[in-house]
Each structure stands twice: as structure tokens, then as C-alpha cells.
Design a protein around this motif. Sequence first.
Motif, PDB file in Angstrom:
ATOM      1  N   ARG A 102       0.846  -1.199   0.000  1.00 47.55           N
ATOM      2  CA  ARG A 102       0.000   0.000   0.000  1.00 47.55           C
ATOM      3  C   ARG A 102       0.879   1.245   0.000  1.00 47.55           C
ATOM      4  O   ARG A 102       0.584   2.225  -0.691  1.00 47.55           O
ATOM      5  CB  ARG A 102      -0.923  -0.005   1.229  1.00 47.55           C
ATOM      6  N   GLU A 103       1.963   1.206   0.766  1.00 48.12           N
ATOM      7  CA  GLU A 103       2.877   2.338   0.888  1.00 48.12           C
ATOM      8  C   GLU A 103       3.392   2.792  -0.491  1.00 48.12           C
ATOM      9  O   GLU A 103       3.576   3.976  -0.746  1.00 48.12           O
ATOM     10  CB  GLU A 103       4.047   1.915   1.780  1.00 48.12           C
ATOM     11  N   LEU A 104       3.601   1.833  -1.377  1.00 44.71           N
ATOM     12  CA  LEU A 104       4.078   2.123  -2.733  1.00 44.71           C
ATOM     13  C   LEU A 104       3.054   2.963  -3.497  1.00 44.71           C
ATOM     14  O   LEU A 104       3.401   3.941  -4.161  1.00 44.71           O
ATOM     15  CB  LEU A 104       4.333   0.798  -3.456  1.00 44.71           C
ATOM     16  N   LEU A 105       1.793   2.602  -3.397  1.00 50.08           N
ATOM     17  CA  LEU A 105       0.742   3.339  -4.097  1.00 50.08           C
ATOM     18  C   LEU A 105       0.525   4.713  -3.453  1.00 50.08           C
ATOM     19  O   LEU A 105       0.364   5.715  -4.153  1.00 50.08           O
ATOM     20  CB  LEU A 105      -0.557   2.530  -4.109  1.00 50.08           C
ATOM     21  N   VAL A 106       0.565   4.763  -2.111  1.00 48.90           N
ATOM     22  CA  VAL A 106       0.403   6.042  -1.406  1.00 48.90           C
ATOM     23  C   VAL A 106       1.498   7.012  -1.845  1.00 48.90           C
ATOM     24  O   VAL A 106       1.229   8.165  -2.193  1.00 48.90           O
ATOM     25  CB  VAL A 106       0.437   5.838   0.133  1.00 48.90           C
ATOM     26  N   GLU A 107       2.737   6.545  -1.878  1.00 45.27           N
ATOM     27  CA  GLU A 107       3.850   7.416  -2.278  1.00 45.27           C
ATOM     28  C   GLU A 107       3.778   7.746  -3.764  1.00 45.27           C
ATOM     29  O   GLU A 107       4.040   8.867  -4.181  1.00 45.27           O
ATOM     30  CB  GLU A 107       5.184   6.742  -1.946  1.00 45.27           C
ATOM     31  N   GLY A 108       3.392   6.744  -4.579  1.00 44.02           N
ATOM     32  CA  GLY A 108       3.371   6.915  -6.027  1.00 44.02           C
ATOM     33  C   GLY A 108       2.360   7.927  -6.533  1.00 44.02           C
ATOM     34  O   GLY A 108       2.468   8.407  -7.656  1.00 44.02           O
ATOM     35  N   VAL A 109       1.371   8.268  -5.713  1.00 44.93           N
ATOM     36  CA  VAL A 109       0.411   9.304  -6.082  1.00 44.93           C
ATOM     37  C   VAL A 109       1.114  10.670  -6.110  1.00 44.93           C
ATOM     38  O   VAL A 109       0.730  11.561  -6.866  1.00 44.93           O
ATOM     39  CB  VAL A 109      -0.781   9.304  -5.089  1.00 44.93           C
ATOM     40  N   PHE A 110       2.180  10.807  -5.312  1.00 45.81           N
ATOM     41  CA  PHE A 110       2.871  12.096  -5.174  1.00 45.81           C
ATOM     42  C   PHE A 110       4.205  12.174  -5.916  1.00 45.81           C
ATOM     43  O   PHE A 110       4.603  13.223  -6.384  1.00 45.81           O
ATOM     44  CB  PHE A 110       3.126  12.414  -3.689  1.00 45.81           C
ATOM     45  N   ARG A 111       4.944  11.046  -5.981  1.00 41.62           N
ATOM     46  CA  ARG A 111       6.268  11.077  -6.598  1.00 41.62           C
ATOM     47  C   ARG A 111       6.631   9.675  -7.098  1.00 41.62           C
ATOM     48  O   ARG A 111       6.097   8.689  -6.599  1.00 41.62           O
ATOM     49  CB  ARG A 111       7.316  11.582  -5.609  1.00 41.62           C
TER      50      ARG A 111
END
Length: 137
Positions: A56-65
Motif C-alpha cells: 500500500r505504501e508504494l501506491l500512497v507514495e506513487g500518487v505524489f512522486r
Amino acid sequence: MQHTVVERELEIRLVLSPERSIPVPARLAYRSEDPFAVHVTFHITSEHPVEWTFARELLVEGVFRPCGNGDVRVWPTKVDGRAVVLMALSSPEGDALLQAPAAPVSAWLERTLRVVPPGTEAEQLGLDDALAQLLAR
């Protein structure tokens, strides 16, 4: 312990070339009993849906950078003036570049973060309780 599922169906695009993409029905799913992961199922209306599971952390971060390496990479961009999230998925069966609308993905992620706030995932698994019981014996 009560388990919660947060789902969202949406249409994402499979990018075939810079000029061409096709719509793919997909479902985003988050399950509190698997708190570190998100599940993305593609072709949900077909006989053989394809499911990818990643942090999930990957998708959360990937929305921003841009983030990730290896099998799953995620990054934000704009297409025709619209904010989108690109996901590059690699497997032995092949590679896919998927484009999802940023707003519904972000809204869905916010719902998952309300169910299990970042940093509390391990508590959902009950590992601390299980370990305490084991050590108490």
C-alpha cells in the motif's frame, strides 16, 4: 477483531503505445487483515481476472512522486491536462503500463488510511499480542 474491506471499481487504461490505450475494468481492494498490501484486480468482468498485490505504501507514495523498482513502479503525471497515476507492472508473463485517474485512486487510498492509519498496520495483525502470549508461556 472486526475486519474491514475497502473496495473501489474504476476504469483504468492499458497503455499500448504513446498514442493508444484501451480501457480495462479494475477493482482496488484493501483488507484490514492484510494491512500492508493493496490488491488490484484487472478484467473483473472476464473469466480469468488478473490480480496484482503490492505494498500500500508504494501506491500512497506513487500518487505524489515516482517510487518503486523491480516488478512494480508507480508515478504521477498528467495526460491531456488530467492528473493520472501510472503503474508499470512486470512479471514473467509480460509487462504492462496502466494509467489510473488520480482523484478516485487518492480518494480510495484515503479511505484505506482511515481504516488502518499508517504505522498501525502491525497492530492489525495482532503480532504483538500473539508474541506476548507465546512469551508468557
